[in-house]
Scaffold this motif. Sequence first.
Motif, PDB file in Angstrom:
ATOM      1  N   LYS A 106     -10.333  -0.184   4.362  1.00 33.39           N
ATOM      2  CA  LYS A 106      -9.311  -0.022   4.460  1.00 33.39           C
ATOM      3  C   LYS A 106      -9.113  -1.562   4.033  1.00 33.39           C
ATOM      4  CE  LYS A 106      -7.450   3.119   7.266  1.00 33.39           C
ATOM      5  NZ  LYS A 106      -7.233   4.529   6.220  1.00 33.39           N
TER       6      LYS A 106
ATOM      7  N   ARG B  15      -7.756   7.028   0.497  1.00 27.86           N
ATOM      8  CA  ARG B  15      -7.604   6.777   2.305  1.00 27.86           C
ATOM      9  C   ARG B  15      -7.436   5.644   2.550  1.00 27.86           C
ATOM     10  NH1 ARG B  15     -11.453  10.831   2.744  1.00 27.86           N
ATOM     11  NH2 ARG B  15     -12.706   9.396   3.692  1.00 27.86           N
TER      12      ARG B  15
ATOM     13  N   ARG C  89       0.584   1.846   3.463  1.00 36.45           N
ATOM     14  CA  ARG C  89       2.262   2.901   3.463  1.00 36.45           C
ATOM     15  C   ARG C  89       2.576   2.569   2.576  1.00 36.45           C
ATOM     16  NH1 ARG C  89       3.580   4.156   9.533  1.00 36.45           N
ATOM     17  NH2 ARG C  89       2.498   4.958  10.433  1.00 36.45           N
ATOM     18  N   THR C  90       2.730   1.462   1.723  1.00 37.42           N
ATOM     19  CA  THR C  90       3.507   1.045   0.490  1.00 37.42           C
ATOM     20  C   THR C  90       2.816   1.715  -0.875  1.00 37.42           C
ATOM     21  OG1 THR C  90       2.108  -1.495   0.283  1.00 37.42           O
ATOM     22  CG2 THR C  90       3.896  -1.119   1.673  1.00 37.42           C
ATOM     23  N   TRP C  91       1.218   2.167  -0.328  1.00 38.15           N
ATOM     24  CA  TRP C  91       0.897   2.992  -2.064  1.00 38.15           C
ATOM     25  C   TRP C  91       1.306   4.436  -1.584  1.00 38.15           C
ATOM     26  CZ3 TRP C  91      -1.899   0.956  -5.789  1.00 38.15           C
ATOM     27  CH2 TRP C  91      -1.449  -0.464  -5.770  1.00 38.15           C
ATOM     28  N   GLU C  92       2.076   4.571  -0.389  1.00 36.55           N
ATOM     29  CA  GLU C  92       1.356   6.321  -0.574  1.00 36.55           C
ATOM     30  C   GLU C  92       2.567   7.094  -1.147  1.00 36.55           C
ATOM     31  OE1 GLU C  92       3.566   9.472   2.628  1.00 36.55           O
ATOM     32  OE2 GLU C  92       4.257   7.180   3.193  1.00 36.55           O
TER      33      GLU C  92
ATOM     34  N   VAL D 214      -0.491   7.234  -4.535  1.00 37.97           N
ATOM     35  CA  VAL D 214      -1.182   8.617  -3.893  1.00 37.97           C
ATOM     36  C   VAL D 214      -0.576   9.809  -4.179  1.00 37.97           C
ATOM     37  CG1 VAL D 214      -2.584   8.757  -1.883  1.00 37.97           C
ATOM     38  CG2 VAL D 214      -2.262   6.411  -1.969  1.00 37.97           C
ATOM     39  N   THR D 215       0.272   9.563  -3.186  1.00 40.21           N
ATOM     40  CA  THR D 215       0.789  11.667  -3.544  1.00 40.21           C
ATOM     41  C   THR D 215       0.997  11.917  -5.045  1.00 40.21           C
ATOM     42  OG1 THR D 215       1.902  11.422  -1.646  1.00 40.21           O
ATOM     43  CG2 THR D 215       3.102  12.884  -3.285  1.00 40.21           C
TER      44      THR D 215
END
Length: 297
Positions: free
Chosen positions: A140, A179, A183-186, A189-190
């Motif tokens: 991670k 993966r 979460r700040t990169w969500e 990533v999407t």
Amino acid sequence: MATHVGTSLAEGQSTNRPPLFNGSNYTYWKARMKIFIQVLDYDMWSIIVNGPHTPTKIIDGEESTKSEKEWDEVDKKMAQLNAKAMNVLYYALDANKFNRISTCSSAKEIWDRLEVTHEGTNQVKESKINMLVHKYELFKMEHDESITVMFTRFTDIINGLKSLGKSYTNSELVRKILRSLPRTWEAKVTAIQEAKDLNTLPLEELLGSLMTHELSMKQHQEEEVKKKRTIALKSTAPPDEETDDTEDEEQDEEMALITRRFKKFLRKRKQGMRKRPFTKGEQSVSSIPRRKQKMIS
């Protein structure tokens, strides 16, 4: 004056010199040495991997080994290739490492002995693979870690696995990186998942995209910090004379308005008292005789 380039160059500054192995970082040396030998002569690398050529002959339907006197040109060429491979490996080892392989009779034997010494037996390799796979699965991005540092850690793991014979496809590596982001990169990533084909997206292109987004995030954060600092400075700054004058004027205007309204209220009240009709039993002061007025007063 001409400068002579050759033997005076340090190791690593010439493509004609094999990388020197002094006992540390065997995985790094192994990868470099493999490419060096393949560039030098690919048949030489085959000799190291598969072993030396054994000259044979057929007598009465049975295969037997040739004596050196019976070697033909092909046999001699293959034997010479093995000697060249051994010579390259000799030059790539320091004195301490050379002592460990000095009794080896082929380049493959040298290579295998180095592998067993620094990577261990098959059982040891399997244990190392399991350990690195575990690190890979739990990988991670750490808090406050940059994309470059994160990618370097990731590369160390996959390179270690590759050197032990375990490798992943580019698609698997790309998905693993996505993966691993917090979460700040969500949102990013999407966006990548929707805009790119992860089956064909090169790992290097993904790295470049993430680094670009990281720069944008840092710039936005810096702007937010500057705004907060500006607001804080304004709130703590002492008022100037112009501000004091303006506040005094506003207070004077408010007081004058309140005074005018109060006076207006008194006038209306006074007028109402005059116009109010007398109730039964009430008399105005003017209807009372003056004598009685004096007595009342």
